[in-house]
Design a protein around this motif. Structure first.
Motif, short mmCIF file in Angstrom:
data_model
loop_
_atom_site.label_atom_id
_atom_site.label_comp_id
_atom_site.label_asym_id
_atom_site.label_seq_id
_atom_site.Cartn_x
_atom_site.Cartn_y
_atom_site.Cartn_z
N UNK A 209 0.81 -1.22 0.00
CA UNK A 209 0.00 0.00 0.00
C UNK A 209 0.85 1.27 0.00
N UNK A 210 2.14 1.14 0.27
CA UNK A 210 3.02 2.31 0.37
C UNK A 210 3.95 2.41 -0.85
N UNK A 211 4.59 3.57 -0.97
CA UNK A 211 5.67 3.72 -1.94
C UNK A 211 6.91 4.26 -1.21
N UNK A 212 8.09 3.91 -1.74
CA UNK A 212 9.35 4.30 -1.11
C UNK A 212 10.29 4.89 -2.16
N UNK A 213 10.91 6.00 -1.79
CA UNK A 213 11.82 6.66 -2.72
C UNK A 213 12.98 7.26 -1.92
N UNK A 214 14.18 7.17 -2.48
CA UNK A 214 15.35 7.73 -1.81
C UNK A 214 15.97 8.87 -2.60
N UNK A 215 16.50 9.86 -1.88
CA UNK A 215 17.20 10.98 -2.50
C UNK A 215 18.50 11.23 -1.75
N UNK A 216 19.57 11.43 -2.50
CA UNK A 216 20.88 11.70 -1.90
C UNK A 216 21.18 13.19 -1.96
N UNK A 217 21.27 13.81 -0.78
CA UNK A 217 21.53 15.24 -0.70
C UNK A 217 22.53 15.51 0.42
N UNK A 218 23.54 16.30 0.13
CA UNK A 218 24.52 16.73 1.13
C UNK A 218 23.96 17.97 1.83
N UNK A 219 23.64 17.85 3.11
CA UNK A 219 23.01 18.95 3.83
C UNK A 219 23.93 20.15 4.01
N UNK A 220 25.23 19.95 3.78
CA UNK A 220 26.18 21.06 3.93
C UNK A 220 26.31 21.88 2.64
N UNK A 221 25.62 21.44 1.60
CA UNK A 221 25.63 22.16 0.32
C UNK A 221 24.22 22.62 -0.02
N UNK A 222 24.10 23.39 -1.06
CA UNK A 222 22.78 23.85 -1.50
C UNK A 222 21.92 22.64 -1.87
N UNK A 223 20.71 22.65 -1.38
CA UNK A 223 19.83 21.52 -1.61
C UNK A 223 19.42 21.41 -3.08
N UNK A 224 19.43 20.16 -3.58
CA UNK A 224 18.87 19.91 -4.91
C UNK A 224 17.36 20.00 -4.79
N UNK A 225 16.77 20.81 -5.62
CA UNK A 225 15.33 21.05 -5.52
C UNK A 225 14.53 19.81 -5.93
N UNK A 226 13.45 19.59 -5.24
CA UNK A 226 12.50 18.55 -5.64
C UNK A 226 11.11 18.94 -5.15
N UNK A 227 10.13 18.36 -5.76
CA UNK A 227 8.75 18.74 -5.49
C UNK A 227 8.25 18.12 -4.19
N UNK A 228 7.55 18.93 -3.41
CA UNK A 228 6.88 18.45 -2.22
C UNK A 228 5.38 18.69 -2.40
N UNK A 229 4.60 17.63 -2.55
CA UNK A 229 3.16 17.81 -2.77
C UNK A 229 2.45 18.27 -1.49
N UNK A 230 1.22 18.69 -1.63
CA UNK A 230 0.43 19.03 -0.46
C UNK A 230 0.19 17.76 0.36
N UNK A 231 -0.24 17.94 1.59
CA UNK A 231 -0.50 16.80 2.48
C UNK A 231 0.80 16.08 2.84
N UNK A 232 1.83 16.86 3.21
CA UNK A 232 3.17 16.31 3.48
C UNK A 232 3.69 16.70 4.85
N UNK A 233 4.52 15.81 5.41
CA UNK A 233 5.18 16.05 6.69
C UNK A 233 6.69 16.01 6.51
N UNK A 234 7.37 16.97 7.13
CA UNK A 234 8.84 16.98 7.19
C UNK A 234 9.24 16.36 8.52
N UNK A 235 10.08 15.33 8.48
CA UNK A 235 10.44 14.60 9.69
C UNK A 235 11.95 14.44 9.78
N UNK A 236 12.51 14.64 10.98
CA UNK A 236 13.92 14.31 11.25
C UNK A 236 14.00 13.58 12.58
N UNK A 237 14.90 12.62 12.66
CA UNK A 237 15.11 11.84 13.89
C UNK A 237 16.62 11.67 14.06
#
Length: 334
Positions: A209-237
């Motif tokens: 029922x789910x989908x999974x996708x990975x993105x490689x981004x170096x947080x110390x550099x400018x972020x590579x842009x990508x689309x964030x649809x509505x109904x979204x949560x930003x999470x860090x742990x």
């Protein structure tokens, strides 16, 4: 000039205290109500009972020994958190990837720093000895169950920044019954490989029922842009820990994007009361490791400017040295 060495905490050059039970305290519903500062958590009863977690407080002699061990560690010479430790994380997550590729078990995705035997954890201004070799991991499952019920299940898209080996994503995928799109973002390539594997094997794992996708981004550099649809949560742990005060790239990116809610489980360097020795040492440790700082201050500033609203801030539980699990939930104000 002294040659610095990258010293993982489980390195043979540093030995943790080895203590034993018996364990006379339980992680029960009342404990979690107090820790979460939330009385309406009856939905956690089953998960709490399932994990069967016990602990005990250190006695005076053990507490003194723990404090001396922290002072001993503070006198070691090692690299601070940041870009120079990227290789360490690449190696660690690659090990998780290989195990998961071979055996396909949830435990294969659990980071090795959760698997060091019975560990001491910081609880408020005191120390406890965990009565389970996977205490922090299992405690984390209870916490994720809480977040799943209170927040995550309401949204269709979950983005975890600094997802590591995707152990949190795997756990949430088991807990959330609604169709959910999971995106894991990390600077380590093995993290992306793990997410690709989850997508490939999702039917077998019961995650169709789910989908999974990975993105490689170096947080110390400018972020590579990508689309964030509505109904979204930003999470860090723990995903921001390595940034120190260099969190501008991350914050600017996620603040501009279309996230409905932001959830962090991170260190809050500003939360320590250094009148207490335990808190003083924890803050000194974070300073020496160059862990996340000034991030919460930025959120407070934005709230004063009425740009955001902080919905919840709560110190949950710490590790051997610091209060590394603080829950922060906020949203933007339009």
């Amino acid at each position: 000039m002294i040659n610095k060495k990258i010293i993982p905490l489980h390195n043979k050059n540093f030995k943790f205290l080895k203590l034993k039970g018996p364990f006379n305290k339980k992680v029960d519903l009342k404990f979690m109500q107090k820790v979460l500062r939330d009385k309406k958590i009856n939905f956690l009863k089953q998960e709490i009972q399932k994990q069967k977690l016990k602990y005990r407080f250190l006695n005076k002699e053990e507490r003194d020994q723990q404090i001396l061990k922290i002072i001993e560690f503070l006198n070691l010479d090692f690299y601070q958190a940041g870009p120079k430790r990227k290789k360490i994380w690449e190696i660690g997550w690659l090990e998780n990837y290989k195990k998961f590729l071979s055996k396909g078990r949830f435990i294969d995705l659990v980071p090795n720093y959760y698997k060091r035997g019975l560990q001491i954890n910081k609880l408020k201004n005191d120390y406890i000895l965990a009565g389970d070799k996977l205490f922090k991991h299992k405690f984390g499952l209870i916490l994720l169950k809480y977040l799943s019920n209170k927040y995550f299940k309401k949204y269709k898209n979950i983005f975890e920044f600094g997802c590591g080996p995707s152990n949190n994503i795997f756990a949430l995928a088991k807990m959330i019954k609604n169709n959910t799109n999971f995106t894991g973002i990390d600077w380590a390539l093995p993290s992306v490989k793990i997410l690709n594997l989850l997508e490939k094997r999702k039917k077998k794992l019961g995650f169709k029922r789910h989908s999974f996708k990975g993105k490689r981004i170096d947080f110390f550099k400018r972020f590579k842009d990508f689309q964030v649809p509505s109904d979204s949560v930003c999470f860090t742990h723990g995903g921001l820990e390595q940034l120190g005060n260099k969190h501008k790239n991350f914050f600017d990116f996620v603040y501009k994007k279309n996230f409905n809610l932001y959830i962090h489980i991170e260190t809050i360097n500003e939360s320590y009361n250094t009148k207490y020795l335990v808190d003083y040492l924890a803050k000194e440790y974070e300073k020496k490791r160059n862990y996340l700082r000034q991030f919460y201050s930025k959120l407070i500033k934005y709230q004063k400017e009425k740009k955001i609203k902080i919905l919840k801030t709560q110190k949950i539980i710490g590790g051997n040295f610091t209060d590394d699990w603080n829950l922060i939930v906020w949203k933007k104000l339009n």
